[in-house]
Design a protein around this motif. Structure first.
Motif, PDB file in Angstrom:
ATOM      1  N   ASP A  10     -80.004  38.468  55.530  1.00  8.26           N
ATOM      2  CA  ASP A  10     -79.053  38.451  56.877  1.00  8.26           C
ATOM      3  C   ASP A  10     -77.403  38.843  56.474  1.00  8.26           C
ATOM      4  O   ASP A  10     -77.112  37.938  55.354  1.00  8.26           O
ATOM      5  CB  ASP A  10     -78.905  37.237  57.570  1.00  8.26           C
ATOM      6  CG  ASP A  10     -78.347  36.983  59.026  1.00  8.26           C
ATOM      7  OD1 ASP A  10     -77.333  37.819  58.741  1.00  8.26           O
ATOM      8  OD2 ASP A  10     -79.264  35.685  59.774  1.00  8.26           O
ATOM      9  N   PRO A  11     -76.865  39.146  56.963  1.00  2.72           N
ATOM     10  CA  PRO A  11     -75.527  39.746  56.614  1.00  2.72           C
ATOM     11  C   PRO A  11     -74.526  38.716  56.994  1.00  2.72           C
ATOM     12  O   PRO A  11     -73.544  38.857  56.260  1.00  2.72           O
ATOM     13  CB  PRO A  11     -74.562  41.121  56.910  1.00  2.72           C
ATOM     14  CG  PRO A  11     -76.116  41.782  57.772  1.00  2.72           C
ATOM     15  CD  PRO A  11     -77.033  40.805  58.029  1.00  2.72           C
ATOM     16  N   HIS A  12     -74.756  37.642  57.847  1.00  5.25           N
ATOM     17  CA  HIS A  12     -74.478  36.723  57.975  1.00  5.25           C
ATOM     18  C   HIS A  12     -74.204  35.274  56.941  1.00  5.25           C
ATOM     19  O   HIS A  12     -73.463  34.619  56.807  1.00  5.25           O
ATOM     20  CB  HIS A  12     -74.500  36.344  59.663  1.00  5.25           C
ATOM     21  CG  HIS A  12     -74.399  36.943  60.127  1.00  5.25           C
ATOM     22  ND1 HIS A  12     -72.545  37.462  60.456  1.00  5.25           N
ATOM     23  CD2 HIS A  12     -75.137  38.318  60.966  1.00  5.25           C
ATOM     24  CE1 HIS A  12     -72.517  38.672  61.514  1.00  5.25           C
ATOM     25  NE2 HIS A  12     -74.304  38.974  61.569  1.00  5.25           N
ATOM     26  N   HIS A  13     -75.533  35.455  56.005  1.00  2.00           N
ATOM     27  CA  HIS A  13     -75.459  34.334  55.048  1.00  2.00           C
ATOM     28  C   HIS A  13     -75.069  34.958  53.300  1.00  2.00           C
ATOM     29  O   HIS A  13     -75.164  34.495  52.805  1.00  2.00           O
ATOM     30  CB  HIS A  13     -77.128  34.134  54.243  1.00  2.00           C
ATOM     31  CG  HIS A  13     -77.379  33.598  56.585  1.00  2.00           C
ATOM     32  ND1 HIS A  13     -78.693  33.418  56.212  1.00  2.00           N
ATOM     33  CD2 HIS A  13     -77.139  33.673  57.141  1.00  2.00           C
ATOM     34  CE1 HIS A  13     -78.851  32.368  57.833  1.00  2.00           C
ATOM     35  NE2 HIS A  13     -78.181  33.004  58.561  1.00  2.00           N
ATOM     36  N   TYR A  14     -73.906  35.011  53.604  1.00  2.00           N
ATOM     37  CA  TYR A  14     -73.274  35.393  52.887  1.00  2.00           C
ATOM     38  C   TYR A  14     -73.104  34.735  51.646  1.00  2.00           C
ATOM     39  O   TYR A  14     -73.307  34.613  50.625  1.00  2.00           O
ATOM     40  CB  TYR A  14     -70.937  36.060  53.077  1.00  2.00           C
ATOM     41  CG  TYR A  14     -70.682  36.679  50.939  1.00  2.00           C
ATOM     42  CD1 TYR A  14     -70.649  37.901  50.683  1.00  2.00           C
ATOM     43  CD2 TYR A  14     -69.936  35.532  50.926  1.00  2.00           C
ATOM     44  CE1 TYR A  14     -70.251  37.963  49.491  1.00  2.00           C
ATOM     45  CE2 TYR A  14     -69.158  36.194  49.981  1.00  2.00           C
ATOM     46  CZ  TYR A  14     -69.316  36.766  49.174  1.00  2.00           C
ATOM     47  OH  TYR A  14     -69.017  37.220  48.018  1.00  2.00           O
ATOM     48  N   GLU A  15     -73.007  33.232  52.011  1.00  2.00           N
ATOM     49  CA  GLU A  15     -72.158  32.159  50.561  1.00  2.00           C
ATOM     50  C   GLU A  15     -73.175  31.844  49.844  1.00  2.00           C
ATOM     51  O   GLU A  15     -74.190  31.338  49.186  1.00  2.00           O
ATOM     52  CB  GLU A  15     -71.831  30.881  52.037  1.00  2.00           C
ATOM     53  CG  GLU A  15     -70.613  31.107  52.329  1.00  2.00           C
ATOM     54  CD  GLU A  15     -69.791  31.049  50.672  1.00  2.00           C
ATOM     55  OE1 GLU A  15     -70.015  30.102  49.919  1.00  2.00           O
ATOM     56  OE2 GLU A  15     -68.459  31.925  50.862  1.00  2.00           O
ATOM     57  N   ALA A  16     -75.051  31.706  51.024  1.00  2.00           N
ATOM     58  CA  ALA A  16     -76.111  31.966  50.141  1.00  2.00           C
ATOM     59  C   ALA A  16     -76.596  32.609  49.199  1.00  2.00           C
ATOM     60  O   ALA A  16     -77.043  32.716  48.325  1.00  2.00           O
ATOM     61  CB  ALA A  16     -77.034  31.651  51.557  1.00  2.00           C
ATOM     62  N   ARG A  17     -75.996  33.971  49.717  1.00  2.00           N
ATOM     63  CA  ARG A  17     -76.087  34.912  48.758  1.00  2.00           C
ATOM     64  C   ARG A  17     -74.972  34.791  46.978  1.00  2.00           C
ATOM     65  O   ARG A  17     -75.744  34.856  46.434  1.00  2.00           O
ATOM     66  CB  ARG A  17     -75.880  36.120  49.444  1.00  2.00           C
ATOM     67  CG  ARG A  17     -76.709  37.477  48.593  1.00  2.00           C
ATOM     68  CD  ARG A  17     -75.791  39.034  49.191  1.00  2.00           C
ATOM     69  NE  ARG A  17     -76.430  39.209  50.546  1.00  2.00           N
ATOM     70  CZ  ARG A  17     -75.663  39.447  50.797  1.00  2.00           C
ATOM     71  NH1 ARG A  17     -74.883  39.028  51.419  1.00  2.00           N
ATOM     72  NH2 ARG A  17     -76.120  39.290  52.837  1.00  2.00           N
ATOM     73  N   ARG A  18     -74.187  34.469  47.463  1.00  2.00           N
ATOM     74  CA  ARG A  18     -73.560  34.356  46.493  1.00  2.00           C
ATOM     75  C   ARG A  18     -74.102  33.194  45.369  1.00  2.00           C
ATOM     76  O   ARG A  18     -74.061  33.020  44.314  1.00  2.00           O
ATOM     77  CB  ARG A  18     -71.712  33.620  46.948  1.00  2.00           C
ATOM     78  CG  ARG A  18     -71.215  35.018  47.343  1.00  2.00           C
ATOM     79  CD  ARG A  18     -70.934  35.148  46.706  1.00  2.00           C
ATOM     80  NE  ARG A  18     -70.379  35.540  45.579  1.00  2.00           N
ATOM     81  CZ  ARG A  18     -71.485  36.109  43.758  1.00  2.00           C
ATOM     82  NH1 ARG A  18     -71.171  37.436  43.861  1.00  2.00           N
ATOM     83  NH2 ARG A  18     -71.064  35.332  42.500  1.00  2.00           N
ATOM     84  N   ALA A  19     -74.840  31.856  46.580  1.00  2.00           N
ATOM     85  CA  ALA A  19     -74.892  31.066  45.417  1.00  2.00           C
ATOM     86  C   ALA A  19     -76.350  31.079  44.542  1.00  2.00           C
ATOM     87  O   ALA A  19     -76.013  30.551  43.309  1.00  2.00           O
ATOM     88  CB  ALA A  19     -75.320  29.321  46.600  1.00  2.00           C
ATOM     89  N   LEU A  20     -76.983  32.057  45.162  1.00  2.00           N
ATOM     90  CA  LEU A  20     -77.652  32.543  44.253  1.00  2.00           C
ATOM     91  C   LEU A  20     -77.155  33.452  43.093  1.00  2.00           C
ATOM     92  O   LEU A  20     -78.238  33.024  42.042  1.00  2.00           O
ATOM     93  CB  LEU A  20     -79.496  33.552  45.769  1.00  2.00           C
ATOM     94  CG  LEU A  20     -79.992  33.871  44.561  1.00  2.00           C
ATOM     95  CD1 LEU A  20     -81.475  34.613  45.731  1.00  2.00           C
ATOM     96  CD2 LEU A  20     -79.853  35.893  43.973  1.00  2.00           C
TER      97      LEU A  20
END
Length: 176
Positions: free
Chosen positions: A133-143
């Motif tokens: 989801d493009p709105h979950h940038y923080e989750a992608r950065r954490a990964l």
């Protein structure tokens, strides 16, 4: 340059020469949104800028059907997470992503194997959840931040060996 003999010239006119522009335009300054006024910012959660990092999405799209997804894992999330990790590896070398960057990301997270440690499978399921989801940038950065640059800069064969020996060694201590 001399004129051809059939062109008549008025001998009373002066020869044309170079003249400068009537004014000098002002120097360029950044004024649009997205233009940086100074060097690229660095810090937590700002990522690793690199050339053509979006090409990682093309690479993942070509091989996502060959990956082994576990229960509860969604294709869009896996594509987004692996592309981000491959882009981080490529940016650490200052180049665009190539297939080896994707192979390293796939190996680190165990998507190439059908038999993986249940702990890694659960970590993978929870970490990749929603990152497509493009709105979950923080989750992608954490990964992406879970995998240190030292692990990403290894050769693909060294990552395979390290994963087989102890997959936890490829992650930041304390985040796994």
């Amino acid at each position: 340059m001399a004129a051809p003999p059939h062109i008549s010239e008025d001998p009373t006119l002066l020869a044309r020469s170079y003249t400068s522009a009537p004014r000098v335009p002002p120097p360029w300054t950044p004024g649009r949104s997205g233009e940086l006024d100074g060097p690229q910012p660095w810090g937590p959660r700002l990522g690793n800028p690199g050339p053509d990092t979006g090409y990682a999405l093309t690479l993942v799209g070509r091989c996502v059907d060959n990956l082994t997804l576990g229960a509860g894992e969604h294709r869009e999330d896996v594509v987004s997470g692996l592309a981000a990790l491959a882009a981080k590896r490529a940016a650490s070398y200052g180049r665009a992503p190539v297939r080896h960057d994707l192979d390293v990301a796939v190996t680190i997270w165990g998507f190439a194997s059908t038999a993986i440690d249940p702990e890694l499978a659960e970590l993978r399921r929870t970490t990749f959840e929603g990152v497509g989801d493009p709105h979950h940038y923080e989750a992608r950065r954490a990964l992406v931040d879970m995998v240190p640059e030292s692990a990403l800069r290894q050769t693909p064969d060294a990552v395979v060996q390290a994963h087989a020996a102890d997959w936890r060694s490829l992650f930041v201590a304390g985040r796994v």
